[in-house]
Design a protein around this motif. Sequence first.
Motif, PDB file in Angstrom:
ATOM      1  N   UNK A 104      37.566  77.085 108.815  1.00 55.04           N
ATOM      2  CA  UNK A 104      36.831  77.362 107.516  1.00 55.04           C
ATOM      3  C   UNK A 104      37.113  76.354 106.546  1.00 55.04           C
ATOM      4  N   UNK A 105      36.210  75.894 105.847  1.00 50.76           N
ATOM      5  CA  UNK A 105      36.494  75.045 104.375  1.00 50.76           C
ATOM      6  C   UNK A 105      36.015  76.322 103.297  1.00 50.76           C
ATOM      7  N   UNK A 106      36.762  76.564 102.305  1.00 54.10           N
ATOM      8  CA  UNK A 106      36.540  77.611 101.704  1.00 54.10           C
ATOM      9  C   UNK A 106      35.577  77.210 100.415  1.00 54.10           C
ATOM     10  N   UNK A 107      34.664  78.063 100.042  1.00 53.68           N
ATOM     11  CA  UNK A 107      33.517  77.668  99.234  1.00 53.68           C
ATOM     12  C   UNK A 107      34.095  77.150  97.700  1.00 53.68           C
ATOM     13  N   UNK A 108      35.348  77.594  97.317  1.00 53.17           N
ATOM     14  CA  UNK A 108      36.009  76.927  96.475  1.00 53.17           C
ATOM     15  C   UNK A 108      36.242  75.514  96.233  1.00 53.17           C
ATOM     16  N   UNK A 109      36.417  74.752  97.477  1.00 57.69           N
ATOM     17  CA  UNK A 109      36.707  73.633  97.712  1.00 57.69           C
ATOM     18  C   UNK A 109      35.574  72.566  97.765  1.00 57.69           C
ATOM     19  N   UNK A 110      34.190  73.345  97.577  1.00 56.86           N
ATOM     20  CA  UNK A 110      33.170  72.565  97.474  1.00 56.86           C
ATOM     21  C   UNK A 110      32.809  71.982  96.071  1.00 56.86           C
ATOM     22  N   UNK A 111      32.466  70.581  96.202  1.00 55.60           N
ATOM     23  CA  UNK A 111      32.128  70.021  95.136  1.00 55.60           C
ATOM     24  C   UNK A 111      30.618  69.094  95.362  1.00 55.60           C
ATOM     25  N   UNK A 180      41.765  71.424  96.378  1.00 53.39           N
ATOM     26  CA  UNK A 180      40.554  71.449  95.516  1.00 53.39           C
ATOM     27  C   UNK A 180      39.730  70.171  95.698  1.00 53.39           C
ATOM     28  N   UNK A 181      38.375  70.367  95.732  1.00 55.11           N
ATOM     29  CA  UNK A 181      37.555  69.167  95.931  1.00 55.11           C
ATOM     30  C   UNK A 181      37.441  68.832  97.364  1.00 55.11           C
ATOM     31  N   UNK A 182      37.933  69.284  98.487  1.00 50.95           N
ATOM     32  CA  UNK A 182      38.143  68.766  99.704  1.00 50.95           C
ATOM     33  C   UNK A 182      36.736  68.962 100.591  1.00 50.95           C
ATOM     34  N   UNK A 183      35.797  69.416  99.865  1.00 53.36           N
ATOM     35  CA  UNK A 183      34.599  69.799 100.741  1.00 53.36           C
ATOM     36  C   UNK A 183      33.228  69.357  99.914  1.00 53.36           C
ATOM     37  N   UNK A 184      33.171  67.784  99.454  1.00 51.49           N
ATOM     38  CA  UNK A 184      32.183  67.357  99.125  1.00 51.49           C
ATOM     39  C   UNK A 184      30.907  67.401 100.031  1.00 51.49           C
ATOM     40  N   UNK A 185      29.742  68.075  99.160  1.00 55.31           N
ATOM     41  CA  UNK A 185      28.508  68.359 100.181  1.00 55.31           C
ATOM     42  C   UNK A 185      27.410  67.685  99.105  1.00 55.31           C
ATOM     43  N   UNK A 186      26.168  67.028  99.936  1.00 55.54           N
ATOM     44  CA  UNK A 186      25.139  66.765  99.507  1.00 55.54           C
ATOM     45  C   UNK A 186      24.650  65.150 100.247  1.00 55.54           C
ATOM     46  N   UNK A 187      23.949  64.532  99.455  1.00 56.97           N
ATOM     47  CA  UNK A 187      23.469  64.617  98.215  1.00 56.97           C
ATOM     48  C   UNK A 187      22.311  65.568  97.979  1.00 56.97           C
ATOM     49  N   UNK A 188      21.634  65.832  99.158  1.00 59.06           N
ATOM     50  CA  UNK A 188      20.709  66.798  99.036  1.00 59.06           C
ATOM     51  C   UNK A 188      20.622  67.677 100.468  1.00 59.06           C
ATOM     52  N   UNK A 189      19.638  68.573 100.503  1.00 56.81           N
ATOM     53  CA  UNK A 189      19.106  69.213 101.791  1.00 56.81           C
ATOM     54  C   UNK A 189      17.987  68.670 102.371  1.00 56.81           C
ATOM     55  N   UNK A 190      17.945  67.896 103.355  1.00 57.06           N
ATOM     56  CA  UNK A 190      16.862  67.644 104.217  1.00 57.06           C
ATOM     57  C   UNK A 190      16.111  69.110 104.759  1.00 57.06           C
ATOM     58  N   UNK A 191      14.985  69.266 104.484  1.00 58.38           N
ATOM     59  CA  UNK A 191      14.389  70.450 105.529  1.00 58.38           C
ATOM     60  C   UNK A 191      14.169  69.971 106.933  1.00 58.38           C
ATOM     61  N   UNK A 192      14.489  71.081 107.797  1.00 57.84           N
ATOM     62  CA  UNK A 192      14.404  70.949 109.266  1.00 57.84           C
ATOM     63  C   UNK A 192      13.144  70.193 109.994  1.00 57.84           C
ATOM     64  N   UNK A 193      11.943  70.418 109.176  1.00 56.66           N
ATOM     65  CA  UNK A 193      10.656  69.945 109.616  1.00 56.66           C
ATOM     66  C   UNK A 193      10.695  68.176 109.316  1.00 56.66           C
ATOM     67  N   UNK A 194      11.388  67.850 108.423  1.00 56.95           N
ATOM     68  CA  UNK A 194      11.415  66.360 108.226  1.00 56.95           C
ATOM     69  C   UNK A 194      12.569  65.662 108.933  1.00 56.95           C
TER      70      UNK A 194
END
Length: 284
Positions: A104-111, A180-194
């Motif tokens: 698990x990566x903890x939600x508090x690590x998400x940036x 802290x900050x060890x889970x950068x996510x992004x830049x977007x979410x692409x829908x599965x149909x695309x």
Amino acid sequence: MKFVTFSHKKAGHHHHAGVLDGEQVACLTEAGLAASVLEIVQGAKSALDKIRGGLTQAPRYALADVTLEAPIRPGKVLCSGINYKGHAEENPNAKMPTEPFFFAKLPSSVVGPDVPVEKPVRSEQMDYEVEFTAVIGKPLHKASEFDVMAAIFGYTLLNDISARDVQFKDSQITIGKNFAGFAPIGPCIVTADELTRPDDVALKTRLNGKLLQNGSTSDWLFSLPRLISFLSHYVPLEPGDLVSTGTPAGVGAFQKPQIFMKAGDVVEIEAAGIGVLRTPIVAG
């Protein structure tokens, strides 16, 4: 569609849900179409239909004038361990797994994108990992492989930043993966149909412009249905949860000589169809 969370000075610097459209962002929140990307994920098809029907009326901002944030605030972030043949082969201590492995990566690590991440004082081995990541759109518990793909809302990127000297000492994987900050996510979410071929997506990592990871999800050991079905038999999955799929060969710990991130570095991970996630590294 490509969904983002963003702020803009003209919109009062609030967190808004938006759709990325080329060099513009359509603001769904100001148009009354969605308060957050999580709301869209939870609303599934009905939310998407509402957005498609009203998108032309949404205010638009230039992408260059907004600040992209983490596209979603996940309830859980569950990461597959060794799931690429190349990554298993480059690790001299790895055993080829017979079934999926998760941590698990903890939600508090998400940036989000472009957020500076500190190199921890307690680590000298700060590593990068590009990870193609599924965004769960429907509840999954003890799911069959057949049911998995219909329950995926879309896909994003996760940089599974790791402090290797902490992680490998006494198997401290949770601590070593959750500074802290060890889970950068992004830049977007692409829908599965695309993004219809998640099993054939090119992935790259560049550190200060140097290409270090250059792989593809076609190198998976376990398919996406297999990974998520397996996981759901142990952990109930909910809309908005993130499930990453491992990393290809080329991580810093297994370079010769080893390459670890330091203050002043910039790491970029990239996935075809999703985009580039940039993270500057600063002193802790």
